[in-house]
Every structure is written in structure tokens, then in C-alpha cells.
Design a protein around this motif. Structure first.
Motif, short mmCIF file in Angstrom:
data_model
loop_
_atom_site.label_atom_id
_atom_site.label_comp_id
_atom_site.label_asym_id
_atom_site.label_seq_id
_atom_site.Cartn_x
_atom_site.Cartn_y
_atom_site.Cartn_z
N GLU A 243 47.71 39.37 45.59
CA GLU A 243 47.11 40.84 44.18
C GLU A 243 46.96 41.71 43.63
O GLU A 243 46.96 42.39 42.48
N GLU A 246 50.15 41.27 41.14
CA GLU A 246 50.24 40.86 40.13
C GLU A 246 49.10 41.62 38.88
O GLU A 246 49.53 42.18 37.73
N ALA A 247 48.40 42.31 40.35
CA ALA A 247 47.50 43.84 38.72
C ALA A 247 48.66 44.58 38.49
O ALA A 247 49.07 44.94 37.19
N ILE A 249 51.80 44.20 37.72
CA ILE A 249 52.85 43.62 36.54
C ILE A 249 51.77 43.79 35.65
O ILE A 249 52.29 43.88 34.06
N ASP A 250 50.86 43.07 35.51
CA ASP A 250 49.73 42.49 34.12
C ASP A 250 49.42 44.50 33.39
O ASP A 250 49.97 44.54 32.22
N LEU A 251 49.19 45.90 34.08
CA LEU A 251 49.29 46.43 33.71
C LEU A 251 50.45 47.07 32.98
O LEU A 251 50.37 47.84 32.04
N GLU A 253 52.94 45.18 32.01
CA GLU A 253 53.67 44.64 30.89
C GLU A 253 52.85 44.91 29.52
O GLU A 253 53.84 44.99 28.66
N ALA A 254 51.31 45.21 30.20
CA ALA A 254 51.17 45.14 28.68
C ALA A 254 51.23 46.43 28.33
O ALA A 254 51.11 46.12 26.85
N TYR A 275 57.80 41.65 41.30
CA TYR A 275 57.85 40.24 41.23
C TYR A 275 58.11 39.56 42.03
O TYR A 275 57.15 38.31 42.30
N ARG A 280 56.53 35.96 41.02
CA ARG A 280 56.59 35.50 39.59
C ARG A 280 58.11 35.76 39.03
O ARG A 280 59.24 36.80 39.95
#
Length: 449
Positions: A243, A246-247, A249-251, A253-254, A275, A280
Motif C-alpha cells: 500500500e 501504491e501511494a 506511485i499515485d503521487l 504519476e499525478a 511498481y 503494477r
């Protein structure tokens, strides 16, 4: 103690200007155009002109002034005893994430040296913290237009940076990046992420601050801290979980989407480990902006896969596939990080060469601990112990980065020949490109036909 003047010649290249001028190993270069040489950058800058006056002390102790006419930028053909032509600068920080502090005792002395030398940043791609960089160093970088300079930022919060580097000047040192930016010196950045320290809101803050250095700061990588099992007495750091990845990567990629629209570059990059940990798929090649951060493990696996696919396409254009002529078994060893991708490539090759078997073995890092998953930190003893008694086929293939650069020695000083003797198999070293993967396997079978 006064620094010894001059630089000792180790080798004179054949057919060079230096040989023509009668220079020999053991001679000492004292100055060029009446200027003493501090290091390799002074030397390379000073010898560019078409007319030089070089002050030399021969190995017999005689001093002579050589007048040299040459083409602009033509090299003299001298190799010095020390490639940097100066002492390497030791890191004076005590970073909470330093991997060298996490190494066991009893390894070769050079593995414990912590460098923080801006000159190695330019020459070898090393990352520097800026804490060891003087105004004189920055003046020379700007004067000689040395770039790119690779910087370990870790965080743009000055107070937090002082704590992470255990250096009360670490926050103030960030201002040195301002001078490099103002002088339009190309830079690359790195953030070693530590759970609960510089991630989350702190990472978001750092990314925002670093964007102010665009376009001269060309890229920034975010890599997870490497944690070995030798951490007794060190700062308590925890490994990242799925988790967390994931956080991160999300940050990132945004920010990539936002920055690509504004600047045409993705700028901030998550290393491959994130990844894999998040489960992912790797980003497409275009998102790596030309693979500026390969040495930090950013895009290394994507590039490998793409090169492999291109190589297989070229192969199919040259020969009829599937090809049943080649047969036999070969084995490969790799670290946990790359294993799924190596296995994927092996499956693809087996599909077009149905009579060959490619055994891929994932080597667990018992030496440093299971949290260390890259093949470059595998030891000979771990490979030997985990492959002993396993089916290895005609040849064992090993990635090039398991050996010390230019030598046949593993990180733990085991020699390649010792591994071969233990496992009773010939080992081939495979370079890092996808085409090398294909070529190395085919070569094994074509050699024994």
C-alpha cells in the motif's frame, strides 16, 4: 601536511604527443602554462589550446619546460596514477539510510569508503549531497561547464534534511543548487525514501519545490531505502509495504501528468522497485524521458523488455521461427527484483525454440538479507549455496552486475572460477541489454552443435 606537488605519469600512450616529447612513466607534470593542476578538470581544460608550455620533473629529478604545438582539444596521451589526479573526498554525513553503514565487517576496505565528491558526480554519475561542496567547487563547475551534476536531495525541507543526513549544515547546503540552476548547469536529482520520514506529505512538498529548478534539473528519481540485516544500533527504519508503494506511485504519476502538460517532461520518476512491490505493470517507455535515471533503477526493466522484444523481432526477420534445430538446457540466476521479467523473456524464447529449456533461478540474498532484491548485490556464496545440486544444463548465465567492474570477482571476493568449480558448470556473463540476453542463450547452443 603539505600536499605533494605535481602528478605522476603512469603510462604514455603509443604514438602520442607525450611519447614524441620523450615523456616516460614516473615523470611528474608540475604545471601547464604556468598554472598548477588541481585535478583532472584543470588538466583537461588547460591542455585544450594549440600551444602549451608544460613544466615537467623527470623521474631523475630534472625540471624542463616543454613547448608543444598541437591541434585544438588534442589529447597529450598521458595516463596518470590517479584518474582523478587528486584525493577522493570522503562523505562527512551520517545519513540514517546509508547502505555502507549496513554492511558486515570483514569485507574489502574499498567497500566501506563513502564518497561525496562533486567531481565523481560528473565523471562516474555518483550522487552528491552538496554538503561537501565549497564555493570554490561550484565556481569550477560553472567555469568548466561540468554537467550533469547528480544531487541527492532526499528532502527539500531544510530541517528534516539536517536530521536525515545528521549534519546541521545539510539544509543550508540546498542553496548551492540555486547557484547551479542560475548558471544553467544541468542536474539530476535523487530522493531516497524512508517510511514515515520523508514520504507522504513531505515527498509531495519536495517534488513541488524541486519543480522550481526545471528545466535545468532534468529529472528526479524516488527510490526506496535499501535495508540490509546488519542494522544493529542504526536508526530504526521500516520496509515499505504494497500500500505504501501504491501511494508513492499515485503521487508521482499525478505530478507526471501535470508536469508533462506544462513542461513536456515527466521529471519525477518512481524506480522499478515501487511498481514491483505494488504489483503494477511498468510504465511505457515514453514516460521515462529517455531513461535519464537508469543507474537508479528507473526504467531498467522496461528498457530490458523492449530491447528483448526488438531483438526477437530482428531474429524472426533473419530466420524461420519457431526453430526446432537447437536443443538442450541452459540456466540463469538473478535477483528477486528482476526474476519475473527474466522468466517472462525465457518463456518467450522457449516458445520460438521449443527444444530448448531455460531454467531461471531466483537467488535469495542471504548475505545482506531478504530485503535486498537487486542482482548487483548478490554474492558468489549465495549463488553457489542455492544452486548446488540443481540442474544447470550446458551453461550457467549470470548478469554482468554481479561482478566487480572489469574483473571476475563477486562482491564477497569469490572468483568466478571458484563458483564454476563448486557448481561444476561453465558460467557465462551476460551484459545488461535485452539483445545480450537473446545472443547469450543462442550462443550456448550454437557453440555445441
Amino acid at each position: 601536511m603539505e600536499k605533494k606537488k605535481g602528478h605522476v605519469i603512469k603510462q604514455v600512450e603509443r604514438g602520442s604527443i607525450a611519447e614524441e616529447m620523450g615523456l616516460e612513466p614516473g615523470d611528474i607534470i608540475l604545471a601547464v602554462d604556468d598554472t598548477e593542476i588541481e585535478d583532472i578538470f584543470d588538466y583537461q581544460f588547460l591542455i585544450q589550446d594549440t600551444y602549451l608550455e608544460v613544466l615537467v620533473r623527470t623521474k631523475n629529478g630534472e625540471e624542463c619546460l616543454l613547448e608543444i604545438d598541437k591541434d585544438f582539444d588534442e589529447d597529450l596521451g598521458i595516463v596518470f596514477e590517479n584518474g582523478l589526479m587528486d584525493e577522493y573526498r570522503h562523505c562527512h554525513n551520517q545519513c540514517i539510510f546509508c547502505f555502507i553503514d549496513q554492511m558486515p565487517k570483514g569485507m574489502r576496505e574499498t567497500l566501506y569508503f563513502k564518497d561525496d565528491d562533486s567531481r565523481l558526480s560528473f565523471l562516474q554519475g555518483n550522487y552528491v549531497t552538496l554538503t561537501n561542496m565549497s564555493d570554490h567547487d561550484i565556481d569550477r563547475i560553472i567555469r568548466y561547464r561540468l554537467s550533469p551534476i547528480n544531487i541527492s536531495f532526499q528532502t527539500m525541507n531544510p530541517e528534516l534534511r539536517c536530521k536525515m543526513l545528521n549534519n546541521r549544515f545539510a539544509g543550508e547546503a540546498l542553496k548551492k543548487a540555486d547557484r547551479l540552476y542560475e548558471a544553467e548547469i544541468a542536474m539530476n536529482g535523487q530522493i531516497v525514501l524512508c517510511k514515515g520520514i520523508n514520504d507522504g506529505a513531505e515527498l509531495a512538498y519536495s517534488i513541488e519545490k524541486l519543480t522550481a529548478y526545471l528545466p535545468h534539473l532534468e529529472s528526479v528519481s524516488v527510490v526506496p531505502v535499501g535495508l540490509s540485516k546488519y542494522r544493529d544500533g542504526l536508526f530504526p527504519l521500516k520496509p515499505f509495504e504494497r500500500e505504501d508503494a501504491e501511494a508513492v506511485i499515485d503521487l508521482i504519476e499525478a505530478w507526471q501528468k501535470k508536469l508533462y502538460k506544462e513542461y513536456g517532461t515527466h521529471f519525477i520518476h518512481a524506480s522499478d522497485e515501487w511498481y514491483i512491490l505494488a504489483g503494477r505493470e511498468l510504465p511505457e517507455e515514453e514516460r521515462y524521458d529517455g531513461y535519464l535515471q537508469l543507474e537508479n533503477g528507473v526504467g531498467m526493466l522496461r528498457l530490458l523488455l523492449n530491447e528483448f522484444e526488438d531483438s526477437m523481432k530482428e531474429l524472426s526477420a533473419k530466420r524461420s521461427l519457431p526453430d526446432e534445430k537447437l536443443s538442450g538446457t541452459v540456466s540463469m540466476a538473478t535477483g528477486k527484483l528482476a526474476y519475473p521479467y527474466i522468466r517472462r523473456m525465457a518463456d518467450s524464447m522457449e516458445a520460438v525454440f521449443p527444444n530448448i529449456r531455460i531454467l531461471v533461478y531466483e537467488i535469495r540474498n542471504d548475505f545482506f538479507g531478504e530485503q535486498i532484491t537487486v542482482s548487483g548485490l548478490l554474492t558468489g556464496q549465495d549463488i553457489a549455496a542455492q544452486l548446488k545440486g540443481r540442474e544447470l544444463g550446458k551453461r550457467l548465465l549470470l548478469p554482468q552486475n554481479v561482478l566487480r567492474s572489469g574483473e571476475d570477482v563477486f562482491l564477497d571476493d569469490m572468483r568466478l572460477s571458484e563458483l564454476e568449480g563448486t557448481l561444476q558448470v561453465k558460467a557465462d556473463i551476460v551484459k545488461s541489454r535485452g539483445c545480450d540476453f537473446v545472443d547469450s542463450i543462442l550462443r550456448v547452443f550454437e557453440e555445441v552443435r
